[in-house]
Design a protein around this motif. Structure first.
Motif, short mmCIF file in Angstrom:
data_model
loop_
_atom_site.label_atom_id
_atom_site.label_comp_id
_atom_site.label_asym_id
_atom_site.label_seq_id
_atom_site.Cartn_x
_atom_site.Cartn_y
_atom_site.Cartn_z
N PRO A 56 0.85 -1.33 -0.03
CA PRO A 56 -0.06 -0.13 0.00
C PRO A 56 0.75 1.12 0.09
O PRO A 56 1.96 1.56 0.49
CB PRO A 56 -0.58 -0.26 1.40
N TRP A 57 0.17 2.32 -0.53
CA TRP A 57 0.88 3.69 -0.39
C TRP A 57 -0.03 4.44 0.49
O TRP A 57 -1.16 4.61 -0.07
CB TRP A 57 1.11 4.23 -1.88
N TYR A 58 0.44 4.89 1.47
CA TYR A 58 -0.46 5.69 2.44
C TYR A 58 -0.57 7.34 2.35
O TYR A 58 -1.04 8.03 2.92
CB TYR A 58 -0.22 5.19 3.83
N LEU A 59 0.58 7.73 2.03
CA LEU A 59 1.16 9.07 1.95
C LEU A 59 1.09 9.82 0.52
O LEU A 59 1.74 10.86 0.48
CB LEU A 59 2.14 9.28 2.66
N ARG A 60 0.43 9.34 -0.30
CA ARG A 60 0.37 9.93 -1.79
C ARG A 60 -0.88 10.39 -1.97
O ARG A 60 -2.01 9.91 -1.56
CB ARG A 60 0.77 8.77 -2.93
N ASP A 61 -1.03 11.33 -2.96
CA ASP A 61 -2.32 11.80 -3.32
C ASP A 61 -2.93 10.66 -3.91
O ASP A 61 -2.55 9.89 -4.81
CB ASP A 61 -2.20 13.14 -4.34
N PHE A 62 -4.28 10.55 -3.56
CA PHE A 62 -5.23 9.59 -4.39
C PHE A 62 -6.40 10.06 -4.61
O PHE A 62 -7.32 10.65 -3.87
CB PHE A 62 -5.43 8.48 -3.20
N ALA A 63 -6.69 9.89 -5.94
CA ALA A 63 -8.14 10.61 -6.80
C ALA A 63 -9.33 9.80 -6.82
O ALA A 63 -10.32 10.01 -7.01
CB ALA A 63 -7.53 10.90 -8.08
N GLY A 64 -9.15 8.64 -5.93
CA GLY A 64 -10.04 7.37 -6.02
C GLY A 64 -9.74 6.40 -7.02
O GLY A 64 -8.87 6.28 -7.91
N ALA A 65 -10.71 5.03 -6.86
CA ALA A 65 -10.38 3.88 -7.52
C ALA A 65 -11.55 3.81 -8.55
O ALA A 65 -12.66 3.93 -8.20
CB ALA A 65 -10.16 2.93 -6.63
N SER A 66 -11.11 3.28 -9.86
CA SER A 66 -12.05 2.87 -10.89
C SER A 66 -11.54 1.41 -11.37
O SER A 66 -10.54 1.09 -11.64
CB SER A 66 -11.98 3.73 -11.98
N GLN A 67 -12.84 0.38 -11.14
CA GLN A 67 -12.68 -0.81 -11.54
C GLN A 67 -12.95 -1.07 -13.21
O GLN A 67 -12.75 -2.16 -13.46
CB GLN A 67 -13.54 -1.65 -10.95
N GLN A 68 -13.07 0.05 -13.73
CA GLN A 68 -13.51 -0.16 -15.37
C GLN A 68 -12.23 -0.55 -15.98
O GLN A 68 -11.32 -0.07 -15.90
CB GLN A 68 -13.94 1.07 -15.82
N THR A 69 -12.59 -1.68 -16.82
CA THR A 69 -11.61 -2.21 -17.59
C THR A 69 -11.85 -2.48 -19.08
O THR A 69 -12.72 -2.79 -19.31
CB THR A 69 -11.23 -3.65 -17.09
N ARG A 70 -10.90 -1.88 -19.86
CA ARG A 70 -11.05 -2.16 -21.31
C ARG A 70 -10.48 -3.43 -21.58
O ARG A 70 -9.47 -3.88 -21.45
CB ARG A 70 -10.63 -1.10 -22.25
N LEU A 71 -11.36 -4.42 -22.57
CA LEU A 71 -10.99 -5.53 -23.16
C LEU A 71 -11.52 -5.73 -24.45
O LEU A 71 -12.77 -5.93 -24.39
CB LEU A 71 -11.34 -6.65 -22.12
N PHE A 72 -10.72 -5.99 -25.25
CA PHE A 72 -11.20 -6.13 -26.59
C PHE A 72 -12.21 -5.53 -27.11
O PHE A 72 -13.16 -5.72 -27.85
CB PHE A 72 -11.95 -7.98 -26.83
N GLY A 73 -11.99 -3.96 -26.94
CA GLY A 73 -12.79 -2.92 -27.44
C GLY A 73 -13.88 -2.56 -26.61
O GLY A 73 -14.79 -1.70 -27.04
N LYS A 74 -14.10 -3.29 -25.37
CA LYS A 74 -15.36 -3.20 -24.46
C LYS A 74 -14.72 -2.55 -23.36
O LYS A 74 -13.71 -3.12 -22.63
CB LYS A 74 -16.22 -4.48 -24.57
#
Length: 382
Positions: A56-74
């Motif tokens: 983990p990185w605890y002392l870095r700026d963090f804009a939030g997490a996105s699970q979106q993933t591109r696979l085969f153009g989708k």
């Protein structure tokens, strides 16, 4: 707006399995959870991926997490999908349809097996054509071409060919249980069904499970012994370069090979112009003395990343496991048993529950690590 079906009483795969064991007859439960021989590789799949550690990185700026993933153009909402599973309807009636609908609602891929208990056309209707199809290679090219044509006509654009079942596995539990569709009516199995009335009544309501995709090609009136012989003769499990090349020539969509665990086979996949490979050992159900899937993934990812999409299944049971696989180099992951635990535990809405559970677990890991994007996971590998 998607309705939420998360049940806080069963927030992990362990709680799900506890409920499933109570609801399923022993022969159905054994088929769902079992492996081959002494189930060494089944356990290794689980234990090895749990050895992966993340930083983990605890002392870095963090804009939030996105699970979106591109696979085969989708773009998928999360970096996981439903792996192909055969005989789902034996474990819980209509489970194939339930999972396809849940996958569509959660915007993750669903892979239909040739020996699933829903047809290509039914899954296409449920998913509006947004599904993958996994092909068991037929012995006759004519049947191969018919299945490919049906999948393409139904809207499927990603085909998965299976490399890791060159022979039928030796599974002692299934041999002892006399596994078949419908289950063999031994006294032992009858007693098990009587002791699990919710499963039995659900099966009565749904009707006996069938190989729906294969039904047009199965002669009518076969008893279970002759059906087994027909299926054995119909499929030729071992792939060759020539067989793969012939499919590559005919299939104009994405072509993925499942069951790759060594660089020699991966090189063949690249040479033949495949688009992706799934590092898999069939859930520990084929080769008990093989490696766990996360170990070959670690070796294959550095060499083949970017040359084709690298995916993994087998041994993944939670959002933490998904994170571990991604950190080890996978572009995407698939789960077979865990979604099945959901429908076996909860019925129609079990898939929704499992996908929501996995998303919540993965989101917590990403926020804990300060991992903003799925492709950043390798930076957090210890």
């Amino acid at each position: 707006m998607k309705k939420e079906y998360f049940n806080p009483e069963i927030p992990s795969v362990e709680f799900l399995m506890h409920r499933v064991k109570k609801r399923l007859p022993g022969f159905a439960y054994d088929y769902l959870v079992g492996g081959c021989f002494s189930e060494v590789n089944l356990e290794r799949n689980i234990s090895d991926i749990r050895q992966v550690q993340l930083k983990p990185w605890y002392l870095r700026d963090f804009a939030g997490a996105s699970q979106q993933t591109r696979l085969f153009g989708k773009v998928y909402e999360s970096p996981f999908g439903v792996a192909p599973v055969g005989l789902q309807g034996l474990m819980w009636p209509r489970s194939c349809e339930y999972l396809a609908r849940a996958a569509r609602d959660h915007e993750v891929p669903f892979v239909l097996s040739t020996v699933g208990t829903a047809s290509i056309e039914t899954i296409a209707e449920i998913t509006e054509g947004e599904f993958w199809f996994q092909l068991y290679h037929p012995a006759e090219n004519e049947l191969r071409d018919k299945l490919l044509e049906r999948a393409w006509s139904a809207g499927c654009r990603t085909l998965v060919i299976l490399a890791d079942t060159p022979t039928f596995a030796y599974r002692p539990k299934e041999i002892r249980n006399g596994l078949s569709i419908p289950p063999r009516m031994t006294l032992r199995n009858i007693i098990q069904m009587c002791l699990h009335p919710s499963w039995s009544f659900a099966q009565l309501s749904a009707g006996a499970p069938e190989f729906k995709t294969m039904k047009p090609y199965i002669p009518e009136g076969l008893n279970m012994k002759h059906l087994g012989q027909f299926m054995n003769k119909t499929f030729s499990g071992r792939l060759t370069e020539d067989k793969i090349a012939a499919i590559r020539d005919r299939w104009k969509g994405n072509l993925v090979i499942k069951g790759i665990v060594n660089p020699e086979d991966a090189e063949v996949a690249v040479k033949l112009g495949l688009d992706g490979m799934i590092v898999s050992n069939h859930g520990g159900r084929q080769l008990d003395r093989g490696q766990s899937t996360v170990e070959p993934l670690k070796a294959l990812a550095p060499e083949f990343k970017g040359r084709l999409k690298i995916m993994m299944d087998s041994g993944i049971r939670s959002g933490e496991d998904i994170a571990a696989a991604l950190a080890c180099g996978a572009d995407f992951t698939f789960l077979g048993r865990t979604p099945m635990y959901g429908v076996c535990a909860m019925g129609e809405y079990g898939g929704h529950h499992v996908f929501e559970m996995l998303k919540r677990q993965l989101q917590q890991v990403m926020e804990q690590l300060a991992c903003e994007k799925v492709e950043d996971f390798p930076k957090h590998l210890v």
